[in-house]
Structures are given as structure tokens and as C-alpha cells.
Design a protein around this motif. Structure first.
Motif, PDB file in Angstrom:
ATOM      1  N   VAL A 114       1.537   1.038   2.652  1.00  0.00           N
ATOM      2  CA  VAL A 114       0.250   0.970   1.960  1.00  0.00           C
ATOM      3  C   VAL A 114       0.213   1.977   0.820  1.00  0.00           C
ATOM      4  O   VAL A 114      -0.252   1.669  -0.278  1.00  0.00           O
ATOM      5  CB  VAL A 114      -0.921   1.204   2.943  1.00  0.00           C
ATOM      6  CG1 VAL A 114      -2.243   1.372   2.209  1.00  0.00           C
ATOM      7  CG2 VAL A 114      -1.006   0.046   3.938  1.00  0.00           C
ATOM      8  N   LEU A 115       0.724   3.185   1.050  1.00  0.00           N
ATOM      9  CA  LEU A 115       0.756   4.207  -0.005  1.00  0.00           C
ATOM     10  C   LEU A 115       1.650   3.778  -1.166  1.00  0.00           C
ATOM     11  O   LEU A 115       1.348   4.043  -2.334  1.00  0.00           O
ATOM     12  CB  LEU A 115       1.185   5.553   0.557  1.00  0.00           C
ATOM     13  CG  LEU A 115       0.202   6.199   1.545  1.00  0.00           C
ATOM     14  CD1 LEU A 115       0.795   7.448   2.156  1.00  0.00           C
ATOM     15  CD2 LEU A 115      -1.120   6.488   0.865  1.00  0.00           C
ATOM     16  N   GLU A 116       2.779   3.120  -0.864  1.00  0.00           N
ATOM     17  CA  GLU A 116       3.664   2.580  -1.916  1.00  0.00           C
ATOM     18  C   GLU A 116       2.916   1.588  -2.769  1.00  0.00           C
ATOM     19  O   GLU A 116       2.985   1.617  -4.000  1.00  0.00           O
ATOM     20  CB  GLU A 116       4.872   1.864  -1.304  1.00  0.00           C
ATOM     21  CG  GLU A 116       5.986   2.718  -0.858  1.00  0.00           C
ATOM     22  CD  GLU A 116       7.098   1.862  -0.221  1.00  0.00           C
ATOM     23  OE1 GLU A 116       7.271   0.695  -0.634  1.00  0.00           O
ATOM     24  OE2 GLU A 116       7.768   2.365   0.686  1.00  0.00           O
ATOM     25  N   LEU A 141       1.586  -7.237   1.670  1.00  0.00           N
ATOM     26  CA  LEU A 141       1.441  -6.937   3.104  1.00  0.00           C
ATOM     27  C   LEU A 141       1.360  -8.229   3.913  1.00  0.00           C
ATOM     28  O   LEU A 141       0.853  -8.236   5.034  1.00  0.00           O
ATOM     29  CB  LEU A 141       0.184  -6.089   3.349  1.00  0.00           C
ATOM     30  CG  LEU A 141       0.177  -4.695   2.736  1.00  0.00           C
ATOM     31  CD1 LEU A 141      -1.200  -4.055   2.884  1.00  0.00           C
ATOM     32  CD2 LEU A 141       1.245  -3.823   3.375  1.00  0.00           C
ATOM     33  N   GLY A 142       1.830  -9.307   3.327  1.00  0.00           N
ATOM     34  CA  GLY A 142       1.815 -10.593   4.019  1.00  0.00           C
ATOM     35  C   GLY A 142       0.410 -11.138   4.232  1.00  0.00           C
ATOM     36  O   GLY A 142       0.150 -11.828   5.213  1.00  0.00           O
ATOM     37  N   GLY A 143      -0.490 -10.812   3.320  1.00  0.00           N
ATOM     38  CA  GLY A 143      -1.863 -11.296   3.416  1.00  0.00           C
ATOM     39  C   GLY A 143      -2.783 -10.409   4.227  1.00  0.00           C
ATOM     40  O   GLY A 143      -3.982 -10.674   4.309  1.00  0.00           O
ATOM     41  N   GLN A 174      -5.813  -2.974   7.821  1.00  0.00           N
ATOM     42  CA  GLN A 174      -5.105  -3.541   8.971  1.00  0.00           C
ATOM     43  C   GLN A 174      -3.685  -2.979   9.069  1.00  0.00           C
ATOM     44  O   GLN A 174      -3.210  -2.653  10.156  1.00  0.00           O
ATOM     45  CB  GLN A 174      -5.053  -5.069   8.866  1.00  0.00           C
ATOM     46  CG  GLN A 174      -6.389  -5.741   9.026  1.00  0.00           C
ATOM     47  CD  GLN A 174      -6.355  -7.210   8.626  1.00  0.00           C
ATOM     48  OE1 GLN A 174      -5.550  -7.624   7.790  1.00  0.00           O
ATOM     49  NE2 GLN A 174      -7.252  -8.002   9.211  1.00  0.00           N
ATOM     50  N   ALA A 175      -3.023  -2.862   7.919  1.00  0.00           N
ATOM     51  CA  ALA A 175      -1.653  -2.339   7.916  1.00  0.00           C
ATOM     52  C   ALA A 175      -1.621  -0.886   8.393  1.00  0.00           C
ATOM     53  O   ALA A 175      -0.730  -0.494   9.150  1.00  0.00           O
ATOM     54  CB  ALA A 175      -1.053  -2.459   6.519  1.00  0.00           C
ATOM     55  N   SER A 225      -9.233  -5.509   0.828  1.00  0.00           N
ATOM     56  CA  SER A 225      -8.756  -6.683   0.080  1.00  0.00           C
ATOM     57  C   SER A 225      -7.357  -7.055   0.548  1.00  0.00           C
ATOM     58  O   SER A 225      -6.451  -6.215   0.526  1.00  0.00           O
ATOM     59  CB  SER A 225      -8.719  -6.381  -1.422  1.00  0.00           C
ATOM     60  OG  SER A 225     -10.011  -6.072  -1.879  1.00  0.00           O
ATOM     61  N   PRO A 226      -7.159  -8.309   0.966  1.00  0.00           N
ATOM     62  CA  PRO A 226      -5.823  -8.738   1.405  1.00  0.00           C
ATOM     63  C   PRO A 226      -4.792  -8.576   0.275  1.00  0.00           C
ATOM     64  O   PRO A 226      -5.104  -8.787  -0.895  1.00  0.00           O
ATOM     65  CB  PRO A 226      -6.015 -10.217   1.749  1.00  0.00           C
ATOM     66  CG  PRO A 226      -7.475 -10.380   1.961  1.00  0.00           C
ATOM     67  CD  PRO A 226      -8.151  -9.376   1.079  1.00  0.00           C
TER      68      PRO A 226
END
Length: 174
Positions: A166-168, A149-151, A156-157, A144-145
Motif C-alpha cells: 500500500v505504501l508503494e 491491489l487486485g480490486g 483492506q490490504a 477506493s479500490p
């Protein structure tokens, strides 16, 4: 100053008043719900059975489609790719170390991309941060965007080397 008359439990109770007994003592409560007393009650309109069936049907068909997508593997295929036994892989799924989606009583389906270089250790950390080992929850989060994460999707990140971010996001519930 006049005080309103108190209800004597031995007399006929006024309408709209319920009498409860808690530990042998009478307790008076209005028949209004807690939400009605606070003014937070929801309206009594509900979606009809047709709308509910359509929504649930859409969700079920979307899950089935995701299970049959080209990037999904059977448990046997995933075990061969990972070089592990099916039993070991099932144990990893249950512990949140691998993403496995229940396949309507026929084992698990697993996203192939999680077996690419260095992704499996991320799954365990992500599972811990989200507080779930559920395959659908992990997959939904990863695909899910996110605005944070800027969309981009968390998957992807992670592939771009931003696992800590991502963990944060996962820990904060963003």
C-alpha cells in the motif's frame, strides 16, 4: 531570398499583434494564447450552471452522508476510545497521524476503524507517503479500490498485512 518586412514599432501595428514592454524593450506577441499556438487549446464549451450545481451538490451530499455514517465518531467519542485528550487527538489529526474529517465547522468526525489494533501507526506512514495530512484525501485513498491491489481497497490490504505494498502504491501515485 526575400525576407518578410519587419514591424517597426513606430508604425501602425498590424492586426493580431500586441506589443509588450519588458524592462523597457518592446516585445511583440501574437494575440493567440500559448495553447492556441501549440494546438492544445481546449474548446470553449463549459458545463452550465445547473450541471455544475448538480455535480457540486452530489459531492456535498456524499460528504455529509460519509460524515454521518455508522462507523464515524465525534472527536469526544474518539478521544475516549483512544484514551487521549481531544486536544492531543486534534494535534494528531493536524500532523497526519490520525484521520479526521472537518465537520462543517463543528469539529472533526473520525473513522472508528482506525483505532483498531495497529492501524494508527499505518496512518502516519501513509500520510507521509501520500504527502498530505488531509483527512478527506487519506480517507479517499484508503476506501477506493485499486487495480494494483487486485480490486481491494488499501484499507483492506492493510488489514490483511500488506502495508508495504500500500505504501508503494501511495508513493507512486497509483
Amino acid at each position: 531570398m526575400d525576407r518578410p518586412a519587419r514591424h517597426n514599432l513606430g508604425q501602425e501595428k498590424p492586426p493580431g499583434l500586441r506589443v509588450w514592454h519588458r524592462k523597457g524593450f518592446p516585445v511583440k506577441r501574437s494575440q493567440q494564447s500559448h495553447q492556441e499556438r501549440r494546438g492544445t487549446a481546449r474548446s470553449a464549451t463549459y458545463a452550465g450552471i445547473e450541471v455544475t450545481r448538480a455535480l457540486l451538490g452530489d459531492g456535498l451530499s456524499a460528504r455529509r452522508a460519509r460524515l454521518m455514517a455508522d462507523d464515524m465518531l465525534s472527536l469526544a467519542q474518539a478521544a475516549a476510545l483512544a484514551g487521549k485528550s481531544r486536544t492531543a487527538l486534534t494535534a494528531r489529526i493536524h500532523r497526519g497521524r490520525c484521520i479526521g474529517l472537518a465537520n462543517e465547522g463543528r469539529g472533526f468526525r473520525l473513522p472508528k476503524w482506525q483505532f483498531e489494533a495497529g492501524f494508527l501507526p499505518c496512518v502516519e506512514r501513509l500520510s507521509s507517503a501520500l504527502g498530505t495530512s488531509g483527512g478527506w484525501a487519506l480517507l479517499a485513498f484508503l476506501e477506493s479500490p485499486r487495480g494494483a491491489l487486485g480490486g481491494a481497497t488499501p484499507r483492506q490490504a492493510i488489514e490483511q498485512g500488506h502495508l508495504d505494498r500500500v505504501l508503494e502504491i501511495a508513493a507512486c501515485g497509483e
